[in-house]
Design a protein around this motif. Structure first.
Motif, PDB file in Angstrom:
ATOM      1  N   ILE A 109      30.661 -13.230 -39.638  1.00  0.00           N
ATOM      2  CA  ILE A 109      29.910 -12.960 -40.877  1.00  0.00           C
ATOM      3  C   ILE A 109      29.596 -11.473 -40.969  1.00  0.00           C
ATOM      4  CG2 ILE A 109      27.665 -13.323 -42.007  1.00  0.00           C
ATOM      5  CD1 ILE A 109      27.772 -16.244 -40.847  1.00  0.00           C
ATOM      6  N   GLN A 110      29.114 -10.922 -39.872  1.00  0.00           N
ATOM      7  CA  GLN A 110      28.828  -9.485 -39.831  1.00  0.00           C
ATOM      8  C   GLN A 110      30.092  -8.675 -40.187  1.00  0.00           C
ATOM      9  OE1 GLN A 110      26.244  -7.217 -37.872  1.00  0.00           O
ATOM     10  NE2 GLN A 110      25.049  -8.540 -39.176  1.00  0.00           N
ATOM     11  N   SER A 113      39.466 -10.642 -43.381  1.00  0.00           N
ATOM     12  CA  SER A 113      39.325 -11.845 -42.553  1.00  0.00           C
ATOM     13  C   SER A 113      38.720 -11.460 -41.214  1.00  0.00           C
ATOM     14  CB  SER A 113      40.671 -12.544 -42.351  1.00  0.00           C
ATOM     15  OG  SER A 113      41.465 -11.823 -41.456  1.00  0.00           O
ATOM     16  N   ALA A 114      37.995 -12.397 -40.624  1.00  0.00           N
ATOM     17  CA  ALA A 114      37.375 -12.154 -39.321  1.00  0.00           C
ATOM     18  C   ALA A 114      37.373 -13.444 -38.529  1.00  0.00           C
ATOM     19  CB  ALA A 114      35.950 -11.637 -39.507  1.00  0.00           C
ATOM     20  N   GLU A 115      37.699 -13.293 -37.262  1.00  0.00           N
ATOM     21  CA  GLU A 115      37.681 -14.455 -36.369  1.00  0.00           C
ATOM     22  C   GLU A 115      36.859 -14.123 -35.146  1.00  0.00           C
ATOM     23  OE1 GLU A 115      41.686 -13.825 -36.438  1.00  0.00           O
ATOM     24  OE2 GLU A 115      41.407 -14.313 -38.548  1.00  0.00           O
ATOM     25  N   ALA A 116      36.041 -15.070 -34.702  1.00  0.00           N
ATOM     26  CA  ALA A 116      35.239 -14.850 -33.498  1.00  0.00           C
ATOM     27  C   ALA A 116      35.062 -16.193 -32.794  1.00  0.00           C
ATOM     28  CB  ALA A 116      33.881 -14.255 -33.860  1.00  0.00           C
ATOM     29  N   GLY A 151      19.556  -7.627 -32.194  1.00  0.00           N
ATOM     30  CA  GLY A 151      20.426  -7.226 -31.075  1.00  0.00           C
ATOM     31  C   GLY A 151      21.884  -7.095 -31.490  1.00  0.00           C
ATOM     32  N   TYR A 152      22.120  -6.546 -32.667  1.00  0.00           N
ATOM     33  CA  TYR A 152      23.488  -6.386 -33.182  1.00  0.00           C
ATOM     34  C   TYR A 152      24.057  -5.063 -32.669  1.00  0.00           C
ATOM     35  CZ  TYR A 152      22.976 -10.173 -36.699  1.00  0.00           C
ATOM     36  OH  TYR A 152      22.830 -11.367 -37.351  1.00  0.00           O
ATOM     37  N   ARG A 153      24.590  -5.112 -31.450  1.00  0.00           N
ATOM     38  CA  ARG A 153      25.041  -3.905 -30.758  1.00  0.00           C
ATOM     39  C   ARG A 153      26.169  -3.168 -31.474  1.00  0.00           C
ATOM     40  NH1 ARG A 153      29.517  -6.529 -28.455  1.00  0.00           N
ATOM     41  NH2 ARG A 153      29.062  -8.748 -28.453  1.00  0.00           N
ATOM     42  N   LEU A 154      26.978  -3.904 -32.278  1.00  0.00           N
ATOM     43  CA  LEU A 154      28.184  -3.276 -32.820  1.00  0.00           C
ATOM     44  C   LEU A 154      27.880  -2.175 -33.837  1.00  0.00           C
ATOM     45  CD1 LEU A 154      30.371  -6.476 -33.089  1.00  0.00           C
ATOM     46  CD2 LEU A 154      30.594  -4.629 -31.432  1.00  0.00           C
TER      47      LEU A 154
END
Ligand code: NAD
Length: 378
Positions: A226-227, A192-195, A164-167
């Motif tokens: 992570i994605q 870098s990624a923040e969620a 279900g990885y809509r992005l």
């Protein structure tokens, strides 16, 4: 109903024992082309919680290649409400106990598992054995073994499996993937990624109960981060070191609150993520030799926004869930690429496990040994 492996199925057909007869009784029937003459695939949502209610069901009203044909719910009261609202006929309504009867229902082509994480593997495997294509919500499962079992069940029963990885169906995300693929700004040096979000209301929710969730912020929001660092670089990481922070232990009694992790990539990119159930954050940023790109927000349902060192990105916004489910339907109907295959879900769970291992080891570096393209969708 007994399980029939792909080998058994092929052998039966090869022996000429009557494919037509087999098709009328086998759960494999649905998966072996029964839907080929259908214009729209029938989707059954399993679990009618907030994501199904407010995102997936409305999106299925808009979808071009699939529609809401059935529901599977443990709450009797929801049956009639959903039947009336979405025109679902009584024979397409199941509960968790009689769910396996869905094998006989030719109106259902795809089962979409939208339950607490601890139930993903069970229902995905049962759906596959019923001969239905499967969409499994994130995080894929509670362990790598469960991920493997889901993947294997889908292979054995010749059904497609999507996460279900809509992005991956969303235009801003696709633009980032294009910038990476075409090396528009040269080599990437840092990502870098923040969620995260701030959870306040209900300490008893299943997301904060490890038995039902498998983990805290990391398995919930961390999967987006992570994605992001993977599609934002086009590479799988080769190592991770991680740290956990707890500032509200009375609320987050059972699951992780905030985690940071640093990744190495073979190309030399340095990656960093932060995920939290206590901090609002939603961003992807990459710094490259000749510029940068950024999505902020990077993973919300509301319209994403993005910019590069050359200026604003500007794409038409549509329901991400509609785009995602249509893409999966096109994968089934027209053999178009699977944008988020099961291996992608498994890869992310391997990374989740490595992050927890690093934290347990006091932040030690944990090696990741993926094949370069493992887990990448089409
Ligand atoms: P939710 O709590 O709103 O709904 C959960 C549903 O599962 C409810 O209908 C509940 O009745 C049912 N359920 C069955 N057994 C249960 C149990 N033992 N405890 C609690 N509920 C039980 O959750 P949700 O937000 O709809 O999330 C469901 C799944 O979808 C999760 O795996 C989540 O990670 C995923 N999700 C994905 C996205 C995305 O953007 N891809 C967004 C939200 C949720």
């Amino acid at each position: 109903m007994g399980k029939l492996s792909r080998r058994d199925f092929n052998a039966t057909v090869a022996k000429g024992t009557g494919a037509a007869a087999l098709m009328s009784i086998s759960p494999l029937a649905c998966a072996m082309g029964m839907h080929k003459d259908k214009k729209k695939l029938g989707v059954a949502l399993v679990g009618l919680g907030s994501y199904s209610t407010y995102q997936l069901a409305p999106a299925l009203l808009e979808a071009e290649h699939c529609y809401l044909a059935g529901i599977v719910t443990g709450t009797k009261d929801k049956e009639q409400i959903w039947a009336n609202k979405y025109g679902i006929s009584q024979e397409n309504i199941y509960n968790y106990e009689n769910f396996d009867n869905i094998a006989k229902n030719r109106a259902i082509d795809v089962v979409y598992v939208v339950l607490p994480n601890s139930m993903h593997a069970d229902f995905s495997i049962r759906a596959a054995r019923a001969g239905k294509h499967v969409i499994c919500e994130k995080p894929m499962a509670m362990s790598i073994e469960e991920c493997d079992a889901i993947i294997e069940a889908c292979k054995e029963n010749d059904v497609k499996l999507g996460m279900g990885y809509r992005l991956h169906s969303e235009p801003y995300t696709q633009e980032v993937k294009r910038l990476v693929r075409e090396k528009t700004f040269g080599d990437i040096n840092y990502i870098s990624a923040e969620a995260g979000y701030r959870s306040m209301s209900n300490p008893d929710q299943w997301r904060l109960n490890k038995e039902l969730s498998g983990g805290g912020a990391l398995v919930n929001m961390g999967v987006y981060a992570i994605q992001s660092i993977i599609y934002g670089t086009g590479e799988n990481p080769i190592s991770v070191s991680a740290q956990e922070y707890s500032t509200r232990p009375d609320y987050f009694k059972d699951t992780d609150e905030t985690i940071t992790a640093q990744f190495e990539f073979k190309s030399g990119v340095v990656g960093n993520i932060m995920t939290s159930h206590n901090v609002r954050a939603n961003r992807l940023f990459a710094s490259c030799e000749r510029g940068w790109y950024e999505l902020d927000p990077a993973s919300t349902y509301i319209p994403l926004a993005g910019r590069t060192s050359r200026g604003e990105m500007n794409f038409t916004q549509e329901s991400q869930q509609k785009l995602q489910m249509d893409d999966f339907a096109k994968h089934i109907l027209f053999d178009e690429p699977n944008k988020a295959p099961g291996e992608m879900g498994k890869r992310d769970m391997i990374i989740v496990k490595a992050i927890y291992e690093s934290i347990a080891g006091g932040g030690k570096k944990v090696a990741l040994n993926f094949e370069p393209s493992f887990g990448f969708g089409g």
